[in-house]
Design an enzyme around this catalytic site. Structure first.
Site, mmCIF file in Angstrom:
data_model
loop_
_atom_site.group_PDB
_atom_site.id
_atom_site.type_symbol
_atom_site.label_atom_id
_atom_site.label_comp_id
_atom_site.label_asym_id
_atom_site.label_seq_id
_atom_site.Cartn_x
_atom_site.Cartn_y
_atom_site.Cartn_z
ATOM 1 N N LYS A 169 -23.986 50.550 91.061
ATOM 2 C CA LYS A 169 -24.084 49.772 89.814
ATOM 3 C C LYS A 169 -23.459 48.385 89.988
ATOM 4 O O LYS A 169 -24.035 47.381 89.593
ATOM 5 C CB LYS A 169 -23.387 50.502 88.649
ATOM 6 C CG LYS A 169 -23.972 51.880 88.354
ATOM 7 C CD LYS A 169 -23.358 52.519 87.116
ATOM 8 C CE LYS A 169 -21.884 52.833 87.237
ATOM 9 N NZ LYS A 169 -21.542 53.860 88.230
ATOM 10 N N ARG A 184 -20.456 55.458 79.165
ATOM 11 C CA ARG A 184 -20.046 56.636 79.925
ATOM 12 C C ARG A 184 -19.825 57.875 79.073
ATOM 13 O O ARG A 184 -19.570 58.945 79.625
ATOM 14 C CB ARG A 184 -18.757 56.317 80.681
ATOM 15 C CG ARG A 184 -18.993 55.676 82.053
ATOM 16 C CD ARG A 184 -17.642 55.300 82.615
ATOM 17 N NE ARG A 184 -17.541 55.381 84.018
ATOM 18 C CZ ARG A 184 -17.386 54.308 84.821
ATOM 19 N NH1 ARG A 184 -17.412 53.104 84.331
ATOM 20 N NH2 ARG A 184 -17.237 54.481 86.104
ATOM 21 N N ARG A 217 -15.832 52.034 101.038
ATOM 22 C CA ARG A 217 -15.996 50.935 100.074
ATOM 23 C C ARG A 217 -14.699 50.140 99.902
ATOM 24 O O ARG A 217 -13.613 50.701 99.811
ATOM 25 C CB ARG A 217 -16.436 51.539 98.746
ATOM 26 C CG ARG A 217 -16.316 50.630 97.557
ATOM 27 C CD ARG A 217 -17.185 51.097 96.450
ATOM 28 N NE ARG A 217 -16.452 51.889 95.466
ATOM 29 C CZ ARG A 217 -16.948 52.183 94.278
ATOM 30 N NH1 ARG A 217 -18.165 51.788 93.939
ATOM 31 N NH2 ARG A 217 -16.242 52.891 93.419
ATOM 32 N N ARG A 275 -9.998 50.421 96.558
ATOM 33 C CA ARG A 275 -9.660 50.747 95.186
ATOM 34 C C ARG A 275 -8.810 52.001 95.202
ATOM 35 O O ARG A 275 -9.134 52.948 95.914
ATOM 36 C CB ARG A 275 -10.953 51.030 94.400
ATOM 37 C CG ARG A 275 -11.584 49.798 93.830
ATOM 38 C CD ARG A 275 -12.917 50.076 93.211
ATOM 39 N NE ARG A 275 -12.915 51.127 92.181
ATOM 40 C CZ ARG A 275 -13.933 51.328 91.350
ATOM 41 N NH1 ARG A 275 -15.006 50.541 91.407
ATOM 42 N NH2 ARG A 275 -13.892 52.286 90.461
ATOM 43 N N ARG A 306 -13.659 61.859 89.438
ATOM 44 C CA ARG A 306 -14.645 60.951 88.823
ATOM 45 C C ARG A 306 -16.037 61.581 88.810
ATOM 46 O O ARG A 306 -16.793 61.406 87.860
ATOM 47 C CB ARG A 306 -14.643 59.603 89.558
ATOM 48 C CG ARG A 306 -13.389 58.792 89.219
ATOM 49 C CD ARG A 306 -13.142 57.703 90.218
ATOM 50 N NE ARG A 306 -14.144 56.669 90.172
ATOM 51 C CZ ARG A 306 -14.388 55.821 91.164
ATOM 52 N NH1 ARG A 306 -13.701 55.902 92.283
ATOM 53 N NH2 ARG A 306 -15.292 54.896 91.035
#
Ligand code: AMP
Length: 211
Positions: free
Chosen positions: A13, A88, A127, A156, A167
């Protein structure tokens, strides 16, 4: 055009939103970016959100809807918005609908970026994100320089395995029902295979939107 980008954490996203936004000539609104910036600055919003984010839990709907309300009131968003990371939960979908209605607008399409779980796990493992402008990377190590703004690239904290597992669970339990909510409410749903080179996925999204 008002578009909701939908997809698991790691579906792309944050990578696709700016590219779709550029092609359609509308800005993005990424609640995760707003929250990370607030955490970095240590504002009251950041202090409230940090614990939820580090655990991989959702920040309360009232906080998210407050951010969206404030942002959508800005003139930059008058022509439309690509929403990255909202919606969400079902209460967020309902809240957003109410806000857009008062502006004489609606969600024009919900774009679901679909990626197999093995690929999500692989992506999250490597990532990184710019600590200044939040651009996500799959090919820069922590400490590298951001190609967009020169800031320092970092991992992150919520991309570590335990938070990622939470998550994905939160996505299944709280976010999947959002897609069904939009289906029941007659929204235009666009499902896109988001496994593949970044530019190919952007083209698939634009094609599916008829652009
Ligand atoms: P993201 O960058 O979209 O992956 O968001 C990072 C984190 O910010 C999420 O795991 C949540 O803790 C929080 N967050 C961002 N957007 C929302 C939202 N719409 N609702 C609840 N929490 C959110």
């Amino acid at each position: 055009m008002n578009i909701v980008l939908f997809g698991k954490p790691g579906a792309g996203k944050g990578t696709q939103a700016p590219k779709i936004a550029e092609a359609l000539g509308v800005p993005t609104l990424a609640t995760g970016n707003v929250l990370r910036a607030a955490v970095k600055l240590g504002t009251p919003l950041g202090r409230e959100a940090k614990g939820f984010m580090d655990r991989g839990d959702l920040v309360p709907d009232s906080v998210i809807l407050g951010i969206v309300r404030e942002e959508l009131a800005r003139p930059d968003y008058a022509s439309g918005v690509i929403l990255d990371g909202v919606v969400r939960t079902v209460p967020q979908a309902e809240g957003l609908e109410g806000m857009l209605k008062t502006l004489g607008r609606k969600v024009d399409a919900v774009v679901s970026l679909e990626v197999p779980d093995e690929e999500i796990v692989r992506r999250m493992g490597s990532r990184t994100v710019c600590s200044t402008c939040q651009t996500p990377y799959s090919d820069l190590a922590p400490g590298a320089k951001c190609r967009n703004c020169g800031g320092v690239v970092m991992r992150r904290s919520d991309d570590e395995p335990e938070a990622v597992r939470n998550r994905l669970k939160v996505f299944t339990e709280q976010t999947v029902p959002v897609f069904d909510w939009y289906r029941r409410n007659g929204a235009r749903l666009v499902v896109v295979d988001a496994n593949g080179p970044v530019n190919d996925v952007t083209q698939r999204v634009l094609h599916a939107l008829g652009k």
